[in-house]
Design an enzyme around this catalytic site. Structure first.
Site, PDB file in Angstrom:
ATOM      1  N   GLU A 192      51.742  43.835  37.661  1.00  0.00           N
ATOM      2  CA  GLU A 192      50.320  43.519  37.849  1.00  0.00           C
ATOM      3  C   GLU A 192      49.520  44.815  37.715  1.00  0.00           C
ATOM      4  O   GLU A 192      49.787  45.801  38.411  1.00  0.00           O
ATOM      5  CB  GLU A 192      50.111  42.873  39.233  1.00  0.00           C
ATOM      6  CG  GLU A 192      48.674  42.429  39.443  1.00  0.00           C
ATOM      7  CD  GLU A 192      48.541  41.279  40.450  1.00  0.00           C
ATOM      8  OE1 GLU A 192      49.574  40.683  40.837  1.00  0.00           O
ATOM      9  OE2 GLU A 192      47.402  40.981  40.842  1.00  0.00           O
ATOM     10  N   ARG A 193      48.561  44.792  36.785  1.00  0.00           N
ATOM     11  CA  ARG A 193      47.705  45.961  36.515  1.00  0.00           C
ATOM     12  C   ARG A 193      48.505  47.180  36.061  1.00  0.00           C
ATOM     13  O   ARG A 193      48.130  48.324  36.339  1.00  0.00           O
ATOM     14  CB  ARG A 193      46.853  46.349  37.739  1.00  0.00           C
ATOM     15  CG  ARG A 193      46.203  45.195  38.467  1.00  0.00           C
ATOM     16  CD  ARG A 193      45.251  44.423  37.617  1.00  0.00           C
ATOM     17  NE  ARG A 193      44.723  43.267  38.327  1.00  0.00           N
ATOM     18  CZ  ARG A 193      44.041  42.292  37.740  1.00  0.00           C
ATOM     19  NH1 ARG A 193      43.836  42.300  36.438  1.00  0.00           N
ATOM     20  NH2 ARG A 193      43.585  41.289  38.439  1.00  0.00           N
ATOM     21  N   GLU A 316      43.337  37.042  49.075  1.00  0.00           N
ATOM     22  CA  GLU A 316      43.471  36.512  47.709  1.00  0.00           C
ATOM     23  C   GLU A 316      44.536  35.416  47.625  1.00  0.00           C
ATOM     24  O   GLU A 316      45.400  35.422  46.761  1.00  0.00           O
ATOM     25  CB  GLU A 316      43.767  37.660  46.727  1.00  0.00           C
ATOM     26  CG  GLU A 316      42.638  38.685  46.692  1.00  0.00           C
ATOM     27  CD  GLU A 316      42.787  39.791  45.646  1.00  0.00           C
ATOM     28  OE1 GLU A 316      43.928  40.126  45.304  1.00  0.00           O
ATOM     29  OE2 GLU A 316      41.751  40.304  45.195  1.00  0.00           O
ATOM     30  N   ASP A 395      36.810  47.419  45.754  1.00  0.00           N
ATOM     31  CA  ASP A 395      38.129  47.340  45.130  1.00  0.00           C
ATOM     32  C   ASP A 395      38.289  48.345  43.993  1.00  0.00           C
ATOM     33  O   ASP A 395      38.136  47.982  42.832  1.00  0.00           O
ATOM     34  CB  ASP A 395      38.330  45.904  44.585  1.00  0.00           C
ATOM     35  CG  ASP A 395      39.753  45.658  44.107  1.00  0.00           C
ATOM     36  OD1 ASP A 395      40.621  46.481  44.390  1.00  0.00           O
ATOM     37  OD2 ASP A 395      39.976  44.628  43.448  1.00  0.00           O
ATOM     38  N   GLU A 423      43.135  50.438  36.801  1.00  0.00           N
ATOM     39  CA  GLU A 423      42.717  49.039  36.657  1.00  0.00           C
ATOM     40  C   GLU A 423      41.252  48.893  36.260  1.00  0.00           C
ATOM     41  O   GLU A 423      40.923  48.170  35.320  1.00  0.00           O
ATOM     42  CB  GLU A 423      42.985  48.295  37.972  1.00  0.00           C
ATOM     43  CG  GLU A 423      42.461  46.876  37.953  1.00  0.00           C
ATOM     44  CD  GLU A 423      42.667  46.133  39.271  1.00  0.00           C
ATOM     45  OE1 GLU A 423      43.263  46.693  40.194  1.00  0.00           O
ATOM     46  OE2 GLU A 423      42.216  44.975  39.351  1.00  0.00           O
TER      47      GLU A 423
HETATM   48  C1  GCV Z   1      47.907  43.137  43.566  1.00  0.00           C
HETATM   49  C2  GCV Z   1      42.721  43.616  43.058  1.00  0.00           C
HETATM   50  C3  GCV Z   1      43.572  43.477  41.839  1.00  0.00           C
HETATM   51  C4  GCV Z   1      44.773  42.597  42.107  1.00  0.00           C
HETATM   52  C5  GCV Z   1      45.544  43.212  43.263  1.00  0.00           C
HETATM   53  C6  GCV Z   1      44.615  43.277  44.465  1.00  0.00           C
HETATM   54  C7  GCV Z   1      45.270  43.932  45.649  1.00  0.00           C
HETATM   55  O1  GCV Z   1      42.099  42.418  43.361  1.00  0.00           O
HETATM   56  O2  GCV Z   1      42.800  42.984  40.790  1.00  0.00           O
HETATM   57  O3  GCV Z   1      45.550  42.555  40.951  1.00  0.00           O
HETATM   58  O4  GCV Z   1      46.694  42.453  43.562  1.00  0.00           O
HETATM   59  O5  GCV Z   1      43.487  44.046  44.132  1.00  0.00           O
HETATM   60  O6  GCV Z   1      45.077  45.135  45.792  1.00  0.00           O
HETATM   61  O7  GCV Z   1      45.961  43.284  46.392  1.00  0.00           O
END
Ligand code: GCV
Length: 716
Positions: A192-193, A316, A395, A423
């Site tokens: 992820e990212r 989330e 974020d 990101e």
């Molecule tokens: C791992 C942001 C990112 C998500 C990430 C989240 C987090 O929203 O876009 O990809 O998830 O942060 O830090 O938990």
């Protein structure tokens, strides 16, 4: 006789043949070797030859006092680095002798010598030219094995940077106990990212069979003082805690251990139910408490030095204690207690917010969330529980004020979360060196205790005398040969480690070191890269978000990469900028806005609340103003938005031409790879400029004083 005469002839024909073949192949071999050596894989550990015969000439052997794996690999690393840089082979020995570089932990040194030394703290080290049992030695001593490793890398760095090694007398202690990376790797091998290729840890639901990349990564981490790594995504796959998977994790831990890096894992809060088969995951339920304990016992049986667990809960879409009306502290403590007998920590993320916020509610504010959720819990977390706080209240944006929660937790351990993977800052396809941003964060005084409480000091645990504290960087390295997909982005990983060790280092110091280690001695190369890197964050900010605190203005509901200002507003995500035809910015004041500013201590709150003192670069984060509002700079908001996008895009064009001036001074592989990224960035910067300016022009209907915009508006 016949044989004698034939054989030499045969030999010489053969030798001639081999010489001929060798002469034909040599250039190819050299270029292959060079290509391999400069693929970016060795990053800042290239150990390029230095041509000064006097360096460490008094020393001709390495003595390692101790048998542990960590000490042995430290010894081997020193021999390898010196061989490569000085062209001298220093044998590894166990016996003391004059002219030795001696590696060992404090207790392994003779008492007489030990009594003369000021002992380093945990993970710290000493480099000292001294005498030992009457013999002249260069001592690399650590408080523990890991400290010796860090001392070795520091010594090698001194050699590589041509720093003086005579009469060495250096004692270095890390700023904090937690200096970890987080990797957001999924068990299927995606990240992820992550922008540097597939996972180096996992594939198709398992740990990879071959872990040489993991070994090399652990070495890189150790070289900058990082002592822990969470290997899986915070959006944790529940399988990580299954009895089938745990032995696979042990394989990773074994590889990390050689370099003193502790493995840690992200776990899902609902695991007692999903993995354990219980009918609840209520943290107050005795069966759940017992399950966490049994699971910890099981893991520590095979990974006795596991660093601990990382938890993303109630965020989330993840499960969390809210399902049972429990607090985050109750949730964290039940797991922390299970880890405590083994010295593990439970790190609990403060990234908890509602992503279905009501856009029509002018008091709703995502920025408030971390503080609202955690500040009142201060003091109710156990001593081995740690709250992990993202540097800003939103974020990882290109600019945010620091999170007020950092100053609010005074009786709770905390670590500061930074993002190495880019990101929201160009995803390694744009140059954006983040250390200058991190330094602004570290140096910001939250006045949490009546003054002089910079964030770096609070996070390290020093301000409030916390037993645990530190810095976490989301790295997301991948299988790409250069780890992050972009050679120049490696500087962010290097800088993170060095600053986590010593937040007082300057961004310039870190980038000067990195450039020298990564690209060699050429002064023009060094000057050009250092300057480009140091300029890159402000440049990126100017052509994306604008230097007025509008966050990143990227497509936040999509790729987080391309320009997408319209995606900021009118949804539940709360990354709002409240832009309309009259003005822009979130009113977060205590007077008329969401009250977010009131979460800071009075001196900081007062500074942001008043338009008179609020700095221009965060104005629109804190205030909603008309486009015609005149800034401290004397320019209107709208004209600043227009101008900064032109300025930033122009400066981004300059990066590729400055890089081109280095042709022939840098190996071809990295030269070309970097050039293609910088050329791409230059084009993207124009797209950003035109999209953002066009959007604000359409919205505000205010003309650019310099008449540039009508011509470039992509959509009217
Ligand atoms: C791992 C942001 C990112 C998500 C990430 C989240 C987090 O929203 O876009 O990809 O998830 O942060 O830090 O938990």
């Amino acid at each position: 006789m016949a044989l004698e005469s034939v054989e030499p002839a045969t030999k010489s024909t053969g030798a001639r043949f081999f010489r001929r073949v060798a002469s034909l192949l040599l250039p190819i071999v050299i270029s292959l070797v060079t290509a391999r050596a400069e693929s970016g894989h060795d990053a800042w550990l290239r150990y390029a030859p230095i041509h000064d015969a006097s360096v460490l000439q008094k020393y001709d052997r390495i003595v390692v006092l101790g048998e542990t794996e960590v000490l042995q690999s430290a010894g081997t690393e020193l021999a390898r680095g010196l061989q490569s840089m000085l062209g001298r082979t220093l044998p590894l020995q166990k016996e003391m002798s004059s002219g030795a570089i001696v590696l060992g932990i404090l207790p392994s040194l003779p008492k007489q010598l030990r009594n003369r030394l000021l002992a380093p703290a945990t993970d710290g080290y000493l480099l000292k030219t001294t005498t030992m049992q009457g013999r002249r030695v260069l001592l690399v001593a650590g408080a523990n094995d890991r400290g010796v490793t860090y001392g070795v890398f520091a010594l090698l760095r001194h050699v590589a940077l041509h720093q003086t090694l005579d009469a060495l007398d250096e004692r270095q202690n890390p700023s904090a106990s937690i200096r970890w990376t987080n990797e957001w790797d999924n068990l299927d091998g995606s990240i992820e990212r992550g922008y540097g290729g597939r996972s180096i840890f996992f594939s198709a639901g398992n740990v990879l069979p071959e872990l040489s990349k993991v070994r090399d990564y652990a070495r890189l981490l150790a070289s900058v003082g990082i002592n822990g790594c969470v290997v899986n995504n915070v959006n944790a796959d529940t399988r990580i805690l299954t009895s089938e998977f745990i032995p696979q994790l042990a394989r990773l831990a074994n590889v990390f251990r050689t370099w003193g890096v502790r493995l840690a894992i992200a776990v899902d809060f609902a695991s007692p139910k999903t993995v354990g088969g219980l009918n609840t995951f209520d943290p107050q339920d005795p069966a759940v408490i017992a399950w966490w304990q049994r699971k910890s016992d099981e893991i520590y049986r095979v990974i006795p030095d596991l660093g601990g667990f990382l938890m993303k809960a109630d965020s989330e879409g993840r499960s969390g204690p809210s399902a049972y009306g429990r607090t985050h502290a109750q949730a964290a403590n039940v797991i922390a207690r299970a880890l405590k007998p083994y010295g593990g920590v439970l790190i609990y993320r403060a990234f908890v917010y509602n992503h279905h916020l009501d856009w029509n509610d002018l008091k709703a504010d995502r920025a408030r969330a971390a503080y609202d959720n955690f500040a009142s819990l201060d003091g109710s977390f156990d001593d081995n529980a740690v709250v992990q706080i993202k540097y800003g209240p939103i974020d990882f944006q290109v600019r945010e004020p620091v999170s007020p929660l950092i100053g609010a937790l005074r009786h709770t351990n905390q670590v500061l979360e930074l993002q190495i993977t880019q990101e929201y800052t160009g995803q390694q396809r744009h140059l954006c060196f983040l250390a200058p941003m991190w330094k602004e964060i570290f140096d910001f005084d939250l006045h949490a205790n009546g003054g002089n409480t910079p964030v770096g000091e609070i996070a390290s645990g020093r301000t409030f005398h916390r037993p645990v504290g530190g810095f976490v960087g989301v790295a997301d390295v991948g299988q790409d040969e250069n780890w992050l997909g972009f050679d120049l982005a490696q500087a962010n990983l290097y800088a993170f480690g060095r600053l986590a060790w010593n937040p007082a280092l300057s961004a310039r110091q870190t980038i000067e070191q990195w450039t020298h280690l990564t690209f060699g001695d050429d002064p023009k190369v060094n000057k050009t890269i250092v300057e480009m890197q140091l300029e890159s964050w402000p440049v990126y900010e100017k052509y994306t978000g604008s230097p007025l605190g509008l966050q990143s203005l990227t497509n936040i509901v999509g790729d987080h990469f391309s320009p997408g200002p319209e995606s900021a507003d009118r949804n539940g995500w709360g990354q709002w900028i409240r832009a309309d035809h009259l003005g822009v910015g979130m009113d977060r004041t205590s007077g008329t806005g969401t009250g977010f500013i009131g979460q800071y201590s009075p001196p900081v709150a007062g500074y942001y609340e008043s338009l008179r003192t609020c700095p221009d670069n965060l104005l629109l984060f804190f205030h909603h103003v008309p486009y015609t509002y005149v800034l401290h700079s004397g320019k209107s908001v709208i004209q600043t938005i227009f101008d900064s996008h032109y300025e930033g895009a122009d400066e981004a064009q300059g990066f590729s031409s400055r890089w081109k001036s280095l042709e022939g001074r840098i190996d071809d592989t990295r030269f070309r790879a970097v050039l293609s990224r910088l050329e791409y960035q230059a084009e993207q910067a124009k797209l950003w400029r035109d999209t953002i300016n066009g959007w604000f022009f359409s919205l505000s209907a205010i003309a650019d004083a310099k008449g540039r915009i009508g011509a470039t508006v992509p959509h009217s």
